[in-house]
Design a protein around this motif. Sequence first.
Motif, short mmCIF file in Angstrom:
data_model
loop_
_atom_site.label_atom_id
_atom_site.label_comp_id
_atom_site.label_asym_id
_atom_site.label_seq_id
_atom_site.Cartn_x
_atom_site.Cartn_y
_atom_site.Cartn_z
N ARG A 92 0.82 -1.21 0.00
CA ARG A 92 0.00 0.00 0.00
C ARG A 92 0.86 1.26 0.00
O ARG A 92 0.53 2.25 -0.65
CB ARG A 92 -0.92 -0.03 1.22
CG ARG A 92 -1.96 1.07 1.21
CD ARG A 92 -2.88 0.95 2.38
NE ARG A 92 -3.86 -0.08 2.08
CZ ARG A 92 -4.69 -0.61 2.97
NH1 ARG A 92 -4.62 -0.24 4.21
NH2 ARG A 92 -5.56 -1.52 2.62
N GLY A 93 1.99 1.22 0.70
CA GLY A 93 2.88 2.38 0.76
C GLY A 93 3.73 2.59 -0.48
O GLY A 93 4.45 3.57 -0.59
N GLY A 94 3.66 1.66 -1.44
CA GLY A 94 4.38 1.83 -2.71
C GLY A 94 5.61 0.95 -2.85
O GLY A 94 6.11 0.78 -3.94
N GLY A 95 6.12 0.39 -1.77
CA GLY A 95 7.30 -0.48 -1.86
C GLY A 95 6.96 -1.82 -2.47
O GLY A 95 5.84 -2.29 -2.39
N HIS A 96 7.96 -2.42 -3.13
CA HIS A 96 7.80 -3.74 -3.73
C HIS A 96 8.54 -4.78 -2.90
O HIS A 96 9.54 -4.47 -2.26
CB HIS A 96 8.37 -3.75 -5.16
CG HIS A 96 7.51 -3.02 -6.14
ND1 HIS A 96 7.39 -1.66 -6.15
CD2 HIS A 96 6.73 -3.48 -7.13
CE1 HIS A 96 6.57 -1.31 -7.12
NE2 HIS A 96 6.15 -2.40 -7.73
N GLN A 97 8.04 -6.01 -2.92
CA GLN A 97 8.67 -7.08 -2.16
C GLN A 97 8.39 -8.41 -2.86
O GLN A 97 7.37 -8.59 -3.51
CB GLN A 97 8.10 -7.12 -0.74
CG GLN A 97 8.74 -8.14 0.16
CD GLN A 97 8.19 -8.08 1.58
OE1 GLN A 97 7.15 -7.48 1.84
NE2 GLN A 97 8.90 -8.69 2.51
N ARG A 98 9.33 -9.34 -2.69
CA ARG A 98 9.12 -10.71 -3.16
C ARG A 98 8.83 -11.57 -1.93
O ARG A 98 9.57 -11.52 -0.95
CB ARG A 98 10.35 -11.24 -3.89
CG ARG A 98 10.56 -10.60 -5.23
CD ARG A 98 11.75 -11.25 -5.93
NE ARG A 98 11.86 -10.84 -7.29
CZ ARG A 98 11.25 -11.42 -8.33
NH1 ARG A 98 10.46 -12.44 -8.11
NH2 ARG A 98 11.42 -10.97 -9.54
N LEU A 99 7.74 -12.31 -2.00
CA LEU A 99 7.35 -13.20 -0.91
C LEU A 99 7.27 -14.62 -1.45
O LEU A 99 7.02 -14.83 -2.63
CB LEU A 99 5.97 -12.80 -0.36
CG LEU A 99 5.83 -11.40 0.21
CD1 LEU A 99 4.36 -11.12 0.56
CD2 LEU A 99 6.71 -11.24 1.43
N THR A 100 7.47 -15.58 -0.58
CA THR A 100 7.33 -16.99 -0.95
C THR A 100 6.05 -17.53 -0.34
O THR A 100 5.82 -17.37 0.86
CB THR A 100 8.54 -17.81 -0.47
OG1 THR A 100 9.71 -17.26 -1.05
CG2 THR A 100 8.40 -19.27 -0.88
N VAL A 101 5.24 -18.17 -1.17
CA VAL A 101 3.98 -18.74 -0.71
C VAL A 101 3.95 -20.22 -1.10
O VAL A 101 4.55 -20.61 -2.10
CB VAL A 101 2.76 -17.99 -1.32
CG1 VAL A 101 2.67 -18.17 -2.81
CG2 VAL A 101 1.46 -18.39 -0.65
N VAL A 102 3.27 -21.00 -0.29
CA VAL A 102 3.08 -22.43 -0.58
C VAL A 102 1.57 -22.64 -0.73
O VAL A 102 0.86 -22.75 0.27
CB VAL A 102 3.65 -23.33 0.53
CG1 VAL A 102 3.41 -24.80 0.20
CG2 VAL A 102 5.14 -23.05 0.72
N PRO A 103 1.07 -22.66 -1.99
CA PRO A 103 -0.37 -22.86 -2.18
C PRO A 103 -0.85 -24.14 -1.52
O PRO A 103 -0.16 -25.15 -1.52
CB PRO A 103 -0.53 -22.94 -3.70
CG PRO A 103 0.66 -22.20 -4.22
CD PRO A 103 1.77 -22.50 -3.25
N GLY A 104 -2.03 -24.06 -0.93
CA GLY A 104 -2.61 -25.21 -0.24
C GLY A 104 -3.81 -25.74 -0.94
O GLY A 104 -4.15 -25.33 -2.06
N ILE A 105 -4.50 -26.67 -0.29
CA ILE A 105 -5.69 -27.32 -0.82
C ILE A 105 -6.85 -27.01 0.12
O ILE A 105 -6.70 -27.12 1.33
CB ILE A 105 -5.51 -28.84 -0.91
CG1 ILE A 105 -4.31 -29.17 -1.79
CG2 ILE A 105 -6.77 -29.52 -1.43
CD1 ILE A 105 -3.93 -30.63 -1.73
N VAL A 106 -7.99 -26.65 -0.43
CA VAL A 106 -9.19 -26.47 0.38
C VAL A 106 -9.97 -27.78 0.33
O VAL A 106 -10.25 -28.30 -0.72
CB VAL A 106 -10.07 -25.31 -0.18
CG1 VAL A 106 -11.36 -25.22 0.60
CG2 VAL A 106 -9.32 -24.01 -0.13
N THR A 107 -10.27 -28.31 1.52
CA THR A 107 -11.02 -29.57 1.57
C THR A 107 -12.34 -29.35 2.23
O THR A 107 -12.57 -28.38 2.90
CB THR A 107 -10.24 -30.65 2.34
OG1 THR A 107 -9.99 -30.19 3.65
CG2 THR A 107 -8.97 -31.00 1.62
#
Length: 130
Positions: free
Chosen positions: A115-130
């Motif tokens: 929101r403040g304008g800065g950029h970042q790289r994040l790591t995510v591990v997609p999950g499963i909805v059961t």
Amino acid sequence: MGAAVVGAGGTAEPERRAGEPAAAVPASPRAAPAAAAAPPAPVVARLGVEVADDGRPGAVVVGVHVPGPGFSAGLVRGDVLLAFGGTRVDSAAGLARAVARARPGAEVTLTVRHRGGGHQRLTVVPGIVT
């Protein structure tokens, strides 16, 4: 806000008076043969975020499910997802397509504008909805 209601299931037999013939009652769904079972649903990856378009490239995070993969990665409301792995994100629908192609449990790098304008790289591990 939504709600799910889970009942006891089963069927109820109508009451009969003495001397009346039994009414035809449809068979219980539990009695259906196993061959008629539906094929298993495909496994689809999920981020646990709700996104929307705001007229610019990217997908704006408007909700983060707690707990969830997006929350664990550090996403917050107001973040704009610009890339999912090697795929540029131009819209909320584009993000949904990219996530659907992902393999659940495999790490993916997100490019995020805060929101403040800065950029970042994040790591995510997609999950499963059961």
